[in-house]
Design an enzyme around this catalytic site. Sequence first.
Site, PDB file in Angstrom:
ATOM      1  N   VAL A 122      -4.623   5.420  -3.848  1.00  0.00           N
ATOM      2  CA  VAL A 122      -5.695   4.586  -3.310  1.00  0.00           C
ATOM      3  C   VAL A 122      -6.296   5.234  -2.074  1.00  0.00           C
ATOM      4  O   VAL A 122      -7.522   5.295  -1.923  1.00  0.00           O
ATOM      5  CB  VAL A 122      -5.181   3.173  -2.982  1.00  0.00           C
ATOM      6  N   ASP A 163      -0.516  11.316   7.111  1.00  0.00           N
ATOM      7  CA  ASP A 163       0.415  11.309   5.988  1.00  0.00           C
ATOM      8  C   ASP A 163       1.269  12.558   6.135  1.00  0.00           C
ATOM      9  O   ASP A 163       0.775  13.677   5.974  1.00  0.00           O
ATOM     10  CB  ASP A 163      -0.321  11.323   4.650  1.00  0.00           C
ATOM     11  N   GLU A 176       3.846 -13.704   1.282  1.00  0.00           N
ATOM     12  CA  GLU A 176       2.535 -13.882   0.663  1.00  0.00           C
ATOM     13  C   GLU A 176       2.568 -15.090  -0.274  1.00  0.00           C
ATOM     14  O   GLU A 176       3.348 -15.088  -1.231  1.00  0.00           O
ATOM     15  CB  GLU A 176       2.176 -12.619  -0.129  1.00  0.00           C
ATOM     16  N   ARG A 183       0.979  -3.046   1.538  1.00  0.00           N
ATOM     17  CA  ARG A 183       1.979  -4.093   1.427  1.00  0.00           C
ATOM     18  C   ARG A 183       2.078  -4.785   2.777  1.00  0.00           C
ATOM     19  O   ARG A 183       1.984  -4.139   3.820  1.00  0.00           O
ATOM     20  CB  ARG A 183       3.354  -3.519   1.027  1.00  0.00           C
ATOM     21  N   HIS A 201      -4.866 -11.440  -2.057  1.00  0.00           N
ATOM     22  CA  HIS A 201      -4.433 -10.305  -2.879  1.00  0.00           C
ATOM     23  C   HIS A 201      -5.404 -10.068  -4.041  1.00  0.00           C
ATOM     24  O   HIS A 201      -5.010  -9.983  -5.209  1.00  0.00           O
ATOM     25  CB  HIS A 201      -3.017 -10.538  -3.408  1.00  0.00           C
ATOM     26  N   ASP A 258      -5.443  -8.346   2.910  1.00  0.00           N
ATOM     27  CA  ASP A 258      -5.381  -8.780   1.514  1.00  0.00           C
ATOM     28  C   ASP A 258      -3.938  -8.970   1.075  1.00  0.00           C
ATOM     29  O   ASP A 258      -3.674  -9.555   0.032  1.00  0.00           O
ATOM     30  CB  ASP A 258      -6.067  -7.759   0.604  1.00  0.00           C
TER      31      ASP A 258
END
Length: 327
Positions: A164, A183, A272, A244, A291, A267
Amino acid sequence: MDARPRAVLAFDPPTLAADIFPPHLWGRLASAVRLETGVVLTETTSAAARAQLAEAEVLIAGWGAPRVPSSAVPQLRGVFYAGGVARTCLQDPEEFAARGVVAANARAANAVPVAEYTLAMILLANKGARPAAQEYRVLREKPVLRPGVGNYQRVVGIVGASQVGRLVIELLRPFDLDVIVYDPTLAEEEAERLGVQTGTLEEVAAASQVLSLHQPLTAATTGQIDARILSLLPDGATVINTARGAVLDESALLDELRRGRLDAVLDVTDPEPPGGHSELWRLPNVLLTPHIAGSMGNELQRLGLDVVLEVERFVRGEAVHYPEELI
């Protein structure tokens, strides 16, 4: 004799199968494999389910699917998952791997709407759309906009060059925005290919007007975006989380949100949905969505097409395009 391999579908709710495979895709699927119309497994313990699984050479599964034990599918040769990780529908994935079962998932297809959602939120955040809309509703006249708003020469930080994350980078390419990535697994030559700068997590946070999270949830990334990292963000910056919920320290974020120093687009949360008394429901500088970044509605058909193409390749004896290692 019908040479098509026998296939079984597993989804819960079972109606999800029809959403993912509308008639035109169902027809292609039925041309490649033998399927019983209307049979979608939601459990693996009944005699009827065990009978279906015993003959299955292909398992086509997705969200909500029951976990299938390897002993129940002695003839299985391929698992095709309409979602991110095929292992989630296998009770003992190492056993399937030992048998040489091919697995493929539709993670690449599902990454598309997540990246599109992220792009939209980045552009709106830079534009100051949320506070402008709120003030406009109250004042009923054009508000005084924040200094520096706009999508010109702003810095977007990406945490996690995941599937993503990389797609978000590609979608940002046409815009006059600077992208910086954290990263630790991203090689320098790959960063050059992507056309991005890299930095430490601290450097990325300190430079970013928008910080977008795309790292996997691991022991190392749980709570990774903590009070220290959030404090480095410039005043008025926006944190976007479509990864997450647990990668973000909610308590630390709430401290910043209460002060009005940061905005957030969430989101995903942990838990959740948030608890009924969570301030995330009430704070004006939070956009909380349920979500929805991943595939939903007609986007599910993209997952279906991906699965159909993989099944067709498998039946022709070709390598799948998006294989998954089961161990």
